[in-house]
Write a protein that holds these residues in place. Sequence first.
Motif, mmCIF file in Angstrom:
data_model
loop_
_atom_site.group_PDB
_atom_site.id
_atom_site.type_symbol
_atom_site.label_atom_id
_atom_site.label_comp_id
_atom_site.label_asym_id
_atom_site.label_seq_id
_atom_site.Cartn_x
_atom_site.Cartn_y
_atom_site.Cartn_z
ATOM 1 N N PRO A 141 1.552 16.224 65.648
ATOM 2 C CA PRO A 141 2.498 17.335 65.743
ATOM 3 C C PRO A 141 3.643 17.242 64.746
ATOM 4 C CG PRO A 141 2.753 15.859 67.618
ATOM 5 C CD PRO A 141 1.587 15.357 66.818
ATOM 6 N N SER A 142 4.108 18.420 64.373
ATOM 7 C CA SER A 142 5.247 18.570 63.479
ATOM 8 C C SER A 142 5.824 19.963 63.716
ATOM 9 C CB SER A 142 4.791 18.402 62.018
ATOM 10 O OG SER A 142 5.906 18.379 61.163
ATOM 11 N N ARG A 143 6.703 20.397 62.846
ATOM 12 C CA ARG A 143 7.242 21.757 62.891
ATOM 13 C C ARG A 143 7.328 22.264 61.457
ATOM 14 N NH1 ARG A 143 8.224 23.113 67.846
ATOM 15 N NH2 ARG A 143 9.121 25.117 67.340
ATOM 16 N N ALA A 144 7.133 23.565 61.298
ATOM 17 C CA ALA A 144 7.242 24.205 59.985
ATOM 18 C C ALA A 144 7.952 25.542 60.180
ATOM 19 C CB ALA A 144 5.862 24.422 59.372
ATOM 20 N N ASN A 145 9.085 25.698 59.544
ATOM 21 C CA ASN A 145 9.872 26.929 59.683
ATOM 22 C C ASN A 145 10.148 27.265 61.144
ATOM 23 O OD1 ASN A 145 9.958 27.276 56.915
ATOM 24 N ND2 ASN A 145 8.063 28.441 56.896
ATOM 25 N N GLY A 146 10.442 26.250 61.944
ATOM 26 C CA GLY A 146 10.753 26.446 63.347
ATOM 27 C C GLY A 146 9.550 26.677 64.236
ATOM 28 N N THR A 168 -3.602 18.940 50.659
ATOM 29 C CA THR A 168 -3.226 17.689 51.316
ATOM 30 C C THR A 168 -1.925 17.113 50.765
ATOM 31 O OG1 THR A 168 -4.682 16.440 49.844
ATOM 32 C CG2 THR A 168 -5.577 17.088 51.994
ATOM 33 N N ALA A 169 -1.506 17.515 49.564
ATOM 34 C CA ALA A 169 -0.229 17.048 49.019
ATOM 35 C C ALA A 169 0.930 17.554 49.881
ATOM 36 C CB ALA A 169 -0.070 17.509 47.575
ATOM 37 N N LEU A 170 0.725 18.660 50.565
ATOM 38 C CA LEU A 170 1.759 19.221 51.438
ATOM 39 C C LEU A 170 2.079 18.283 52.600
ATOM 40 C CD1 LEU A 170 3.512 21.711 52.035
ATOM 41 C CD2 LEU A 170 1.570 22.664 53.285
ATOM 42 N N GLY A 188 5.953 14.089 56.005
ATOM 43 C CA GLY A 188 5.994 12.664 56.314
ATOM 44 C C GLY A 188 4.666 12.071 56.715
ATOM 45 N N PHE A 189 3.566 12.761 56.412
ATOM 46 C CA PHE A 189 2.244 12.269 56.763
ATOM 47 C C PHE A 189 1.561 11.661 55.544
ATOM 48 C CE2 PHE A 189 2.591 15.819 59.907
ATOM 49 C CZ PHE A 189 2.593 15.026 61.053
ATOM 50 N N PRO A 190 0.836 10.546 55.740
ATOM 51 C CA PRO A 190 0.087 9.946 54.631
ATOM 52 C C PRO A 190 -1.257 10.655 54.414
ATOM 53 C CG PRO A 190 -0.191 8.637 56.603
ATOM 54 C CD PRO A 190 0.780 9.743 56.958
#
Length: 160
Positions: free
Chosen positions: A101-106, A146-148, A153-155
Motif C-alpha cells: 500500500p501507498s498513496r498517490a495524489n491523496g 517500474t521507475a515510478l 520508496g519501492f525497490p
Amino acid sequence: MLDTTENAVTSALTRARATLAGELPGRADAPLPGSPRERRIVDTFARAFEAGDVEAIVALLTDDAWLTMPPLPLEYQGLDAIRTFLDSVVMRDGRRYVLYPSRANGQPAFGYYVRDPRTPVLHAHGVLVLTLSGDRIGALTRFSDTALLARFGFPRTLRP
C-alpha cells in the motif's frame, strides 16, 4: 489584485464546483483518506487482486468504471471490458501479484509486484491507483513504468 468582486469570485467557484461534480460523479461521496470505510474497500481489493480473483475485483467496481494505463492510450470502460482485460492480460497464465500500500495524489495506491514461480523474488510491475466512488472503485489507473516505484520508496525487486 484580480479586480473582481467577492460575489463574482463566489459565483465562479460555484460554477466550477458544479462542473467538476458533473465530470467526476461519485467523488464527493468517496470515503475519507485513512477512514475505516476506505480501508475496508482497499483491503478487499488487495485481497482479491493478490488472489487473482477477477470476479471479486469486478464486484468492487462501479458499473461505469474505467481502467487506464497512462501514458499508453489504452482505456477500458465498463465491467465487461475490465473483466476481459484482467482475465486475458493481468491475471493470464495464473500470474499472481503482491501489493504494497501507498498513496498517490491523496488516493489509495499500491506498488505491485509479480511473483516469479521459479524464485522467491518479487519483480516490480508498476503502480496501481484506485479512485473511490462511494463504497466502490470508479477507476483503476495502472502505471507500468517500474521507475515510478522509486518515487514511492519501492525497490525494483523484493524478497517477501
